[in-house]
Each structure stands twice: as C-alpha cells, then as structure tokens.
Design an enzyme around this catalytic site. Structure first.
Site, short mmCIF file in Angstrom:
data_model
loop_
_atom_site.label_atom_id
_atom_site.label_comp_id
_atom_site.label_asym_id
_atom_site.label_seq_id
_atom_site.Cartn_x
_atom_site.Cartn_y
_atom_site.Cartn_z
N HIS A 1 0.84 -1.19 0.00
CA HIS A 1 0.00 0.00 0.00
C HIS A 1 0.88 1.25 0.00
CE1 HIS A 1 -3.72 -2.22 1.83
NE2 HIS A 1 -3.32 -2.73 0.69
N GLU B 1 1.06 3.86 1.99
CA GLU B 1 1.68 4.25 3.26
C GLU B 1 2.90 3.39 3.57
OE1 GLU B 1 -2.87 4.67 3.89
OE2 GLU B 1 -1.47 3.49 2.67
N CYS C 1 -2.62 -0.22 7.56
CA CYS C 1 -1.71 0.92 7.32
C CYS C 1 -1.78 1.93 8.46
CB CYS C 1 -2.06 1.58 6.00
SG CYS C 1 -1.60 0.60 4.56
N ALA D 1 -20.47 5.09 -44.51
CA ALA D 1 -21.57 4.14 -44.73
C ALA D 1 -21.04 2.74 -45.01
CB ALA D 1 -22.43 4.62 -45.90
N SER E 1 -13.43 3.32 -40.80
CA SER E 1 -13.28 4.20 -39.63
C SER E 1 -11.84 4.52 -39.30
CB SER E 1 -13.94 3.55 -38.41
OG SER E 1 -13.31 2.32 -38.09
N TRP F 1 -8.39 6.22 -40.35
CA TRP F 1 -8.55 6.79 -39.02
C TRP F 1 -9.28 8.11 -39.15
CZ3 TRP F 1 -7.60 3.62 -35.18
CH2 TRP F 1 -6.64 2.62 -35.33
N ASP G 1 -13.28 -4.18 -36.95
CA ASP G 1 -11.93 -3.60 -36.90
C ASP G 1 -10.83 -4.59 -36.48
OD1 ASP G 1 -13.14 -1.20 -37.56
OD2 ASP G 1 -13.25 -0.49 -35.49
N LEU H 1 -6.79 -3.93 -28.65
CA LEU H 1 -7.18 -3.26 -27.40
C LEU H 1 -6.04 -3.22 -26.38
CD1 LEU H 1 -10.80 -4.68 -26.94
CD2 LEU H 1 -10.07 -2.60 -28.15
#
Length: 363
Positions: free
Chosen positions: A51, A53, A85, A165, A169, A171, A201, A205
């Site tokens: 953590h 702390e 903590c 259409a 996409s 870019w 596409d 990711l």
C-alpha cells in the site's frame, strides 16, 4: 496554495501512477514530510500491494518519527493480506496525518481515523477532498454500488459519425489523439468494446508505444459470442486477460472454444436481444474491476447511456465531415423529450494535434 495543499497535491499525483494496475484496491498516494523536507513518497504498487503508506514509510525509515503523513485516502484499519496501514503509521511514530477523504469501505470507514487518534496522533481530513474523490471514484462506486466507474470514449467527425456508410473508420482522428487514447487505456483496469467493433476492426485493445509492459484487461460484449476465433483477441487471450460478456443463450460450443483459448466468460442477463448492461456492470464489479474505458461501438454506447452507466465521457472530434449516411457515434436512444436526454458537465476542452478533446462528467 498552502504548504499542506502542495504536499497533498503531490500525494494525489503519486496515487494516479497506480490507476489501472492496482484493482480491486484504490490507487492511493502518500507523502511523508519532516521539518519541511519530503522524506518518503509512496503509491499503491501493481497488484495492490504494498500500500502507499507502507511504500512511503519504507523510504522514510527513521525520518518518519515526528513527521507529517499526507494520504489521499483514509488508511486501512483491518488486517487483510497485509497489516493495517493505520497501525504502520502509528508504529513509525508520525505526529500528524492529513487525509484527503475518508473511506466508505465498511471495513475501514472511520476506523482508520479512530485508530490514529487513539494513538495520540493529530488527524485532519478533507484537504483537496473533491480531487481525491474524483481519483477514487471507481473504487467508491464498486464499494457503494457494486459496479466500476465507466468512461465512454467517442472519436467522431464534426457531424458525430464514427465511420462511413461502408464501415471505414481508420482513421478519423489523428496520431496525437490516438496516442492520448493509449494513455487513457493505461490508466483504466479494462478496455471495453462490443462484438460489432471486433468483427469490423479486429482490434487488439492493448497499450502500445508508451513503454508500458502491463496491459489492461480486454472486455468484449457479445450476446451470442459470434466473435471470430481467428481475431487478434483470440490469438492473445492466453497472454493478455480477456473477458467475454455474453447472454444466457450463447452457444455452449462457442463458450468452450473461448475458454480453451484462455478467455474468462461472464454469463449476463439479456434484455431485448442484447446483454443487459446493468447486470453486466454488476458482474464486472464482482470481478474486482474499478475503472473501465469503453471505446464503443454505437449500440454499446447507447445502451450504457440509456441505463445511466456512463460516469465520464471523452469526445475526440476531428475536422472532417462524413454525412448522414455515416455510422453515428451513438445508436438510437429512442428519446421523445429533450428533458430525458443524458446530460454531462464540461470539465475541459483542448486541442490535441489537429483534433479537439472534450472531457465531460455526469451531472
């Protein structure tokens, strides 16, 4: 800005380093100051431990005695996989603890402050609280509502289209905006798209070209799991976490095929032929996710907006027009009255390369 506020601002900036890599824990920052000198800096480490702390105290060492600790979230008061903590701060002998915001986790809420005060430590709360609550919004949403915070990203033409259409996409926005998107991905636990985006596409990711090794979890929403098994996501599912959210009627052989490739399958309720977004978000929260970055497409965006699940909206706009026959960034919301339209408050607007970026928060 007061001296206390400057140190707390530093703690907040440190805490943001953990965003996207510490879930289900909050991304906390901590600064320890003795005689106006920073002797320890810490933030929640990847995986949630150590953590903030503990990280800062290990750096400060003996210099923590009699010091002031600035923490962006109330120190934990329960023993989990690590000791509390609050007790670590007590043991280190700090004289004062300044806390940006208290913790709504029932295991902690108020108890960390009580422990510190019982040990004779001066405790102050509420410094830069609004900023801290914004940084910890995903953690609080998961604790209080059972779901992660969701950011919806739209990259559109001036007239609100995400593709021609014919579906082209790549870019619409420029390289600078796309690089910024990779940075945004890196600060979220997961990146989400719909099955239509995957079919159109074939995205990976992932976070690229930023020198970051850790990758966010990928989430795909597909009621019938009709996602190509030769996609980039399928090819990398064993190496980079992939969650597929599907409906209860998804073919069992599709489920097995994706499980064999290393994906995690989440069966969600269905609503009018689509994955129920409310049930899905609850189940993603149960997985421990606190921050999700959704990149569409239009049907997913509309569904999340319709059920009031979008906490932040980031819109990239390019100086190009596509026309009414192009694919809209958001599918139909079936609104009859403007008063029913989802509304957001503008946080910022800026230029990024040749595009603009607007950041909006839910009202």
């Amino acid at each position: 800005m007061s001296q206390d506020a400057r140190y707390m601002a530093l703690a907040l900036s440190l805490g943001r380093r953990g965003q996207g890599s510490v879930w289900p824990n909050p991304a906390v920052g901590c600064v320890i100051v003795n005689n106006n000198r920073v002797v320890g800096r810490g933030w929640t480490q990847p995986g949630g431990r150590p953590h903030a702390e503990t990280h800062a105290l290990s750096q400060a060492g003996a210099a923590a005695y009699g010091a002031v600790a600035y923490v962006t979230l109330e120190p934990c008061a329960h023993t989990g996989k690590t000791p509390p903590c609050a007790q670590a701060l007590i043991n280190a002998g700090v004289a004062r603890v300044v806390i940006a915001c208290t913790d709504s986790d029932p295991r902690v809420s108020g108890r960390g402050v009580e422990m510190l005060k019982a040990a004779g430590i001066c405790v102050e709360t509420g410094l830069l609280e609004a900023e801290a609550r914004a940084d910890h919004a995903g953690f609080f949403l998961r604790i209080n509502d059972g779901r992660p915070m969701l950011t919806l990203k739209l990259a559109t033409s001036v007239d609100g289209r995400i593709a021609t259409a014919s579906g082209e996409s790549q870019w619409i926005t420029g390289a600078t905006a796309r690089r910024m998107v990779h940075g945004l991905r890196s600060r979220h636990d997961a990146v989400m798209v719909g099955g239509g985006t995957v079919r159109q596409d074939d995205p990976s990711l992932t976070v690229r070209d930023l020198g970051i090794d850790r990758q966010p979890t990928r989430i795909v929403i597909s009621n019938g799991l009709d996602i190509p098994l030769d996609s980039r996501l399928a090819q990398t599912a064993a190496d980079i976490p992939l969650i597929l959210c599907h409906g209860p009627e998804a073919p069992k052989n599709h489920i097995r095929d994706w499980q064999d490739r290393g994906a995690t399958l989440l069966s969600c309720d269905a609503r009018q032929g689509y994955v129920d977004p409310v049930d899905m978000m609850q189940k993603l929260g149960a997985c421990g996710l606190t921050r999700i970055f959704c990149e569409g497409g239009g049907q997913i965006a509309a569904s999340l907006l319709k059920f009031d699940l979008v906490d932040r909206l980031i819109g990239f706009t390019a100086g190009v027009t596509i026309g009414a026959d192009g694919l809209p960034g958001i599918a139909s919301l079936h609104l009859n009255r403007l008063s029913n339209a989802p509304r957001f408050t503008l946080d910022s607007i800026a230029q990024t390369g040749s595009d603009t970026v607007q950041i909006w928060s839910r009202r």
